[in-house]
Structure formats: C-alpha cells, structure tokens
Design a protein around this motif. Structure first.
Motif, PDB file in Angstrom:
ATOM      1  N   UNK A  66      29.645  43.475  35.478  1.00 52.77           N
ATOM      2  CA  UNK A  66      30.497  43.374  36.669  1.00 52.77           C
ATOM      3  C   UNK A  66      31.954  43.197  36.246  1.00 52.77           C
ATOM      4  N   UNK A  67      32.171  42.373  35.238  1.00 52.59           N
ATOM      5  CA  UNK A  67      33.526  42.064  34.806  1.00 52.59           C
ATOM      6  C   UNK A  67      34.178  43.273  34.110  1.00 52.59           C
ATOM      7  N   UNK A  68      33.361  44.103  33.470  1.00 54.89           N
ATOM      8  CA  UNK A  68      33.897  45.331  32.882  1.00 54.89           C
ATOM      9  C   UNK A  68      34.500  46.218  33.979  1.00 54.89           C
ATOM     10  N   UNK A  69      33.878  46.221  35.130  1.00 51.66           N
ATOM     11  CA  UNK A  69      34.447  46.948  36.265  1.00 51.66           C
ATOM     12  C   UNK A  69      35.785  46.364  36.685  1.00 51.66           C
ATOM     13  N   UNK A  70      35.892  45.028  36.617  1.00 47.73           N
ATOM     14  CA  UNK A  70      37.163  44.373  36.952  1.00 47.73           C
ATOM     15  C   UNK A  70      38.242  44.770  35.942  1.00 47.73           C
ATOM     16  N   UNK A  71      37.852  44.951  34.685  1.00 55.25           N
ATOM     17  CA  UNK A  71      38.818  45.387  33.667  1.00 55.25           C
ATOM     18  C   UNK A  71      39.442  46.722  34.078  1.00 55.25           C
ATOM     19  N   UNK A  72      38.592  47.632  34.560  1.00 52.66           N
ATOM     20  CA  UNK A  72      39.109  48.949  34.955  1.00 52.66           C
ATOM     21  C   UNK A  72      40.087  48.816  36.119  1.00 52.66           C
ATOM     22  N   UNK A  73      39.719  48.015  37.115  1.00 49.77           N
ATOM     23  CA  UNK A  73      40.563  47.885  38.305  1.00 49.77           C
ATOM     24  C   UNK A  73      41.807  47.035  38.034  1.00 49.77           C
ATOM     25  N   UNK A  74      41.607  45.883  37.421  1.00 50.92           N
ATOM     26  CA  UNK A  74      42.701  44.927  37.275  1.00 50.92           C
ATOM     27  C   UNK A  74      43.413  45.080  35.929  1.00 50.92           C
ATOM     28  N   UNK A  75      42.633  45.245  34.865  1.00 54.49           N
ATOM     29  CA  UNK A  75      43.229  45.343  33.539  1.00 54.49           C
ATOM     30  C   UNK A  75      43.924  46.673  33.321  1.00 54.49           C
ATOM     31  N   UNK A  76      43.268  47.765  33.688  1.00 54.45           N
ATOM     32  CA  UNK A  76      43.882  49.076  33.500  1.00 54.45           C
ATOM     33  C   UNK A  76      44.900  49.341  34.616  1.00 54.45           C
ATOM     34  N   UNK A  77      44.411  49.319  35.881  1.00 55.84           N
ATOM     35  CA  UNK A  77      45.240  49.808  36.990  1.00 55.84           C
ATOM     36  C   UNK A  77      46.134  48.725  37.599  1.00 55.84           C
ATOM     37  N   UNK A  78      45.891  47.452  37.236  1.00 55.20           N
ATOM     38  CA  UNK A  78      46.765  46.391  37.740  1.00 55.20           C
ATOM     39  C   UNK A  78      46.558  46.044  39.202  1.00 55.20           C
ATOM     40  N   UNK A  79      45.388  46.376  39.760  1.00 57.09           N
ATOM     41  CA  UNK A  79      45.113  46.063  41.160  1.00 57.09           C
ATOM     42  C   UNK A  79      44.148  44.884  41.220  1.00 57.09           C
ATOM     43  N   UNK A  80      44.356  43.998  42.188  1.00 52.16           N
ATOM     44  CA  UNK A  80      43.502  42.823  42.269  1.00 52.16           C
ATOM     45  C   UNK A  80      42.564  42.917  43.461  1.00 52.16           C
ATOM     46  N   UNK A  81      41.284  42.673  43.199  1.00 54.17           N
ATOM     47  CA  UNK A  81      40.307  42.620  44.286  1.00 54.17           C
ATOM     48  C   UNK A  81      39.670  41.249  44.322  1.00 54.17           C
ATOM     49  N   UNK A  82      39.599  40.676  45.505  1.00 54.83           N
ATOM     50  CA  UNK A  82      38.920  39.388  45.680  1.00 54.83           C
ATOM     51  C   UNK A  82      37.656  39.565  46.509  1.00 54.83           C
ATOM     52  N   UNK A  83      37.145  40.794  46.515  1.00 64.13           N
ATOM     53  CA  UNK A  83      35.961  41.042  47.322  1.00 64.13           C
ATOM     54  C   UNK A  83      34.888  41.846  46.618  1.00 64.13           C
TER      55      UNK A  83
END
Lengths: 258, 318
Positions: free
Chosen positions: B42-59
């Motif tokens: 799940x956290x690897x997916x967060x890396x793509x969204x937040x780490x790569x693209x710089x977008x934050x999701x809280x949902x």
C-alpha cells in the motif's frame, strides 16, 4: 513568415493595466528583444504569450494559428518553449534528468509500457537520454550530468534551463533574462548559444537587462514602459530614440515633458 | 547504473523476504511478516503518488476498503472467484480514482488532500451503514482464496501463515518492481518533474493534470490490492480498513521511511508494523514511544530514514 505574432495584447491586475495593446512579431531565425525599465511589464508579457496568464485582450498566433490563452503544455506541443527569469529547475532531479524532461513529448508513451519496463519504454527513455547528453555537452554541462540539479551554480542552472528548452526543438523560444546573475564569461557563452540557436532557424524572443548583450545580438528591439510599447526598431534606431532615453534615464525627463 | 541499482534493491528485498523466516522463533511471525508486506505494498503506491508526483492523499484507505470488500462480496453475491475479485476490486478502485481525481487534480495545492479525505470517509460510511450488503461495523467473513488447497494437491504443504507470507511477499516484490520501473521511465520522470515545478513541467509539454491522474489511479490500485490481500489472509474484514486512521497510517509509514524512495517506504511500513509488536511489552507507553520515534525522525532525518541515511553515506564518500 513570422512564427510568433502578437496583436494588441493586454492584461489588467485589479484595475491596473500591466500590459496594454502590445503588438509585434518574430520571424524565423530572428532575435527580437523586449526591453524596458523594471516593472514595465516584460515578464507579464512573456507569461501571457506562454500561457501562464490569460490575456485580457489581444491575440497570440504561432505559425499563423491562433493560440491565445492556450495552456502551456499545449503551446509546447505546438513548438513554443521558454525559460524563466527566476529559474524553474526540477531541483529533485539530476542535471541529466532535467535535460531529459525536455524530450518529454518525444519520449512519452503508454503508461503500461513504462510500468512493466517494456522494450518500447526502455528504448524511448534511452533515446531521450542520449539526446539530453548531447545537449548538455552543447551547453558545457556534460561533466555535471549525474549531479543533483540543486548543487549547480546559478550560471550553470541558467544554461541547464536553456538546454531543457532546446531539447523540445522549439520553433519559438522565449528567454526571460538568460544572462541575469551570470558573470561576463558566462554571459558571453549564453550570448553565443542564443545566436547559434537563432541561426538554426528558431524564432527567439528575449527579455534581458544586459544592454550590451541586447544591442549585440538582437535583430529587432521592442521597448516597453508602463506596459505600453513606446518604441521598436533596429538596435541602433532604438538606442537613439528620445522616448526610450527618457524612459531609461528616469522621471526628470518625464516631468519636463508633462 | 540506474538499472543495476533497481535490481540490487529488488534482489536485496527478495533475499530479505526469503531468509528472515529461518530466524522466526514461531509461526506467528509469518503473520506479522505478511502484514508488513501488505502495508509495504500500500505504501509503495503512496510513493508513486506522493514521493514521485508530490500529491497528497488522505483517503487511500477508501481504496483499500473497496479492494477488501470486493473479496468479501463478489464471491458470495456474484459467484466471482476470490482471485478475480482482487482484480475486480482493483478495477473499481481505478475507475473511482479516475472519476474522483479528474476534477480535483486540475487544482493546485492541498485540494487533493482534503477531497480524498472526504472520499475515504464516504467509503467508510457506506461500508458501515449499508448493513444489508456489508453487515455494517461488525465486519464480514471473506471466502478462502483456494490457492493453498490447490498447492496441497500438488504436494506443496504450507501452513496458512507460511502461505500468506509467500503470496504477500511476491506481491510486494512485483509492486516494488513496477514502482521502480516507473521511477526512471518517461512517465515517472514527468511525475517527478511536476513535483519539482508544475510551471516548468507544463512548459516542456507535460500534461500535468493527466499525469497526476495517472499517478492517482495507479496508487489507488496499489491500495486496493493491499486491501484485498489483507481481507483474504484475515478471512474477515471490517470497515476500519477504509477508515481515516488507516489512510493516515499509510502516509505516516511512507514519510517515516522516505516517501520518495521505494525501499525507504517499505522500511517505514516495516518499522511501523513491527514497533507495535515489540512495544506490546510497554503496552501503556506504546503510542508515546511511536510518537516520539516519529518526531525524532522528522527532526533529524526530515527526508525519511532511507534517503537521509543514503545522503550521509554518499557525503562521507566524497
């Protein structure tokens, strides 16, 4: 034929006219410079042409097609590229990667190919990387390729930004103060680079404070003051124009007029 | 050079997954391990969204909930085999992420964070209240994947813990491989470019809204598959999987380990999965110690564990 055609461009911010009714054009291989005192609206003009701001009035045409107010990425697809006065470098990437992003339109492909590292994706990435290395060599940054972009000197970052813009093989290139903050040697290097790019057939629009450089390389100069075009012409004409001299020498001349 | 880094990372991860079981004092640790791998995915997916693209999701837990409940509901109501239910859940999550993300991702700033927060809460609410379908807050059983029985027929006899350790370990490796592929691919570069400067990304022709949406959909699918794996291995799921705390937990794990780095985020998932297990001894102080660890890491290693440590090692080399 003029590659970039500006007609009556204007914009207001909260009732203040930042740019008003500015028209000019840039032909293939030509270097046109926009000059004017601080706050004359040069960068605002650039931001309207490159789609960062929506113009309030007037039109922009690229190779004869209307592109007024189009989003920057669409303008890029049509061959317009720019650099920024206050550097827009991808600090989180290496120097090479910065240059590679300039090839985005050539290297992009299906996302699935990128996710699964398919041969097509690898090939596109490799080609873009080769192109980027060649461009870094052209601006003298080949030895810094694998360094983090944030670690470069200001002058090097300016050259990196130009390399990234050139990677797009633009038809029209907008350069916003490419020599600002650079020393004499760096300025001369950038100077040569711009002349070379223009010679390859790119239409260049330049904003620059370094008057020596502007006079040396421009084919045509547009002078802005308080958002309006007050003069234009060849460098020699413009530098003799009394309105231009008044605008640059400051308020006393203006008071004497009015 | 980058290619070898990628495969070294994967090799190291694979070796770690393969070797650690030899040191497990009891079968219970297989379960902790597979929990860690699911969180890592799940956290690897967060890396793509937040780490790569710089977008934050809280949902993002909302997508985990969809993935989990797909495995609970689809086999029972529509006769879909559980393995296919994972795919179905991923598809539904992907489509929902697309529909939710499309209007939001055009906006700059924290809109995505707030809107995704709303999305997560909405999913949790539906799961809690649609009792006729989901049986509400008490949760619902999830059918067996069926693969373990199949393996037994072929002569491979694994305990339930061992089986899920292997399955989730393989899924994590595949997930990490995909995320690492993306990193230096054209799309990954576009994502990291927009993280660096959206204005500049636009001027090189990157359709910022489009690639952001791609990152959002991809990361939603990661969360969904993780939710499915969690549901299938527990054979039970409650709406908590879609809850706000779970969303925050994902982001926290990624940030702790290093949100821009796949191995970092997996380490973060590891630390935050294992610490509570270790800290059961200090049960009363568990939250206190967790909070303290988080604060110390953010103060002294603000980029997260792995990137900060790598930087120091490199700095020493030069």
């Amino acid at each position: 034929m003029s590659l970039l055609e500006i007609q009556g461009l204007g914009i207001s911010f909260g009732g203040v006219r930042a740019v008003n009714d500015v028209s000019f054009s840039v032909k293939q291989g030509e270097i046109v410079s926009v000059i004017g005192p601080n706050g004359a609206g040069k960068t605002t003009l650039f931001n309207m042409i490159s789609g960062v701001y929506q113009p309030g009035a007037g039109s922009v045409a690229l190779s004869g097609e209307p592109v007024t107010g189009m989003e920057p990425f669409r303008l890029a697809q049509r061959g317009l590229s720019r650099t920024f006065q206050n550097l827009q470098i991808f600090q989180n990437m290496t120097v090479l990667e910065n240059a590679v992003t300039g090839f985005h339109l050539q290297e992009r492909g299906p996302v699935l190919a990128d996710l699964f590292n398919l041969p097509g994706s690898r090939r596109r990435a490799r080609q873009a990387e080769e192109g980027a290395r060649a461009l870094l060599a052209r601006v003298g940054l080949e030895r810094a390729a694998d360094r983090e972009a944030g670690s470069l000197s200001y002058g090097s970052l300016k050259r990196l930004e130009i390399a990234r813009a050139l990677a797009m093989q633009p038809k029209v290139l907008l350069l916003d103060e490419p020599a600002a903050g650079c020393n004499a040697v760096e300025t001369e290097e950038i100077d040569h680079l711009i002349a070379e790019v223009a010679a390859s057939g790119v239409a260049i629009l330049l904003v620059e404070h370094d008057m020596k450089m502007v006079m040396r390389i421009s084919n045509h100069i547009v002078v802005l003051d308080h958002g309006e075009k007050i003069a234009e012409g060849a460098p020699a004409e413009v530098s003799r124009n009394p309105d231009v001299i008044a605008a640059y020498l400051g308020t006393e001349a203006e008071h004497a007029d009015g | 050079m980058r290619i070898s880094t990628k495969y070294w990372t994967l090799l190291f991860l694979a070796a770690l997954i393969a070797v650690t079981p030899f040191f497990f004092p009891s079968g219970y640790y297989f379960r902790v391990g597979s929990l860690l791998f699911v969180n890592g995915l799940a956290v690897t997916g967060i890396v793509i969204l937040t780490g790569y693209a710089g977008q934050i999701s809280l949902g993002h837990a909302g997508f985990a909930g969809i993935g989990g409940y797909a495995c609970a509901l689809a086999p029972v109501h529509w006769g879909v085999p559980p393995a296919l239910a994972v795919v179905l859940g991923a598809a539904v999550s992907g489509v929902l992420a697309y529909l939710v993300g499309r209007p939001i991702l055009r906006l700059k700033g924290y809109y995505l964070g707030v809107a995704s927060l709303g999305f997560g809460i909405l999913v949790a609410m539906v799961l809690n209240n649609e009792r006729a379908l989901t049986r509400g807050p008490d949760g619902i059983e999830v059918p067996d994947l069926g693969l373990r029985g199949l393996l037994k027929d072929w002569g491979l006899n694994l305990t339930n813990g061992e089986f899920w350790y292997v399955v989730t370990g393989i899924c994590l490796l595949i997930g990490a491989w995909i995320a690492l592929n993306l990193h230096s691919s054209p799309t990954g570069r576009a994502l990291r470019a927009l993280h660096g400067s959206e204005v500049a990304a636009g001027t090189v022709g990157i359709d910022v809204a489009r690639v952001k949406l791609q990152a959002f959909v991809i990361s939603a699918i990661y969360a969904s598959v993780a939710g499915s794996l969690l549901a299938l291995q527990n054979k039970f799921i409650t709406p908590d999987v879609a809850g706000f705390l779970h969303s925050v937990e994902m982001v926290t794990m990624a940030v702790l380990g290093g949100v821009s780095s796949v191995p970092g985020a997996i380490l973060g998932a590891g630390v935050l999965t294992l610490l509570p297990q270790v800290l059961t001894v200090f049960a009363e102080y568990e939250q206190l110690i967790l909070g303290l660890v988080m604060m110390l890491v953010m103060i002294f290693l603000p980029e997260g564990l792995v990137p900060s440590i790598l930087r120091r090692l490199r700095g020493r080399d030069e």
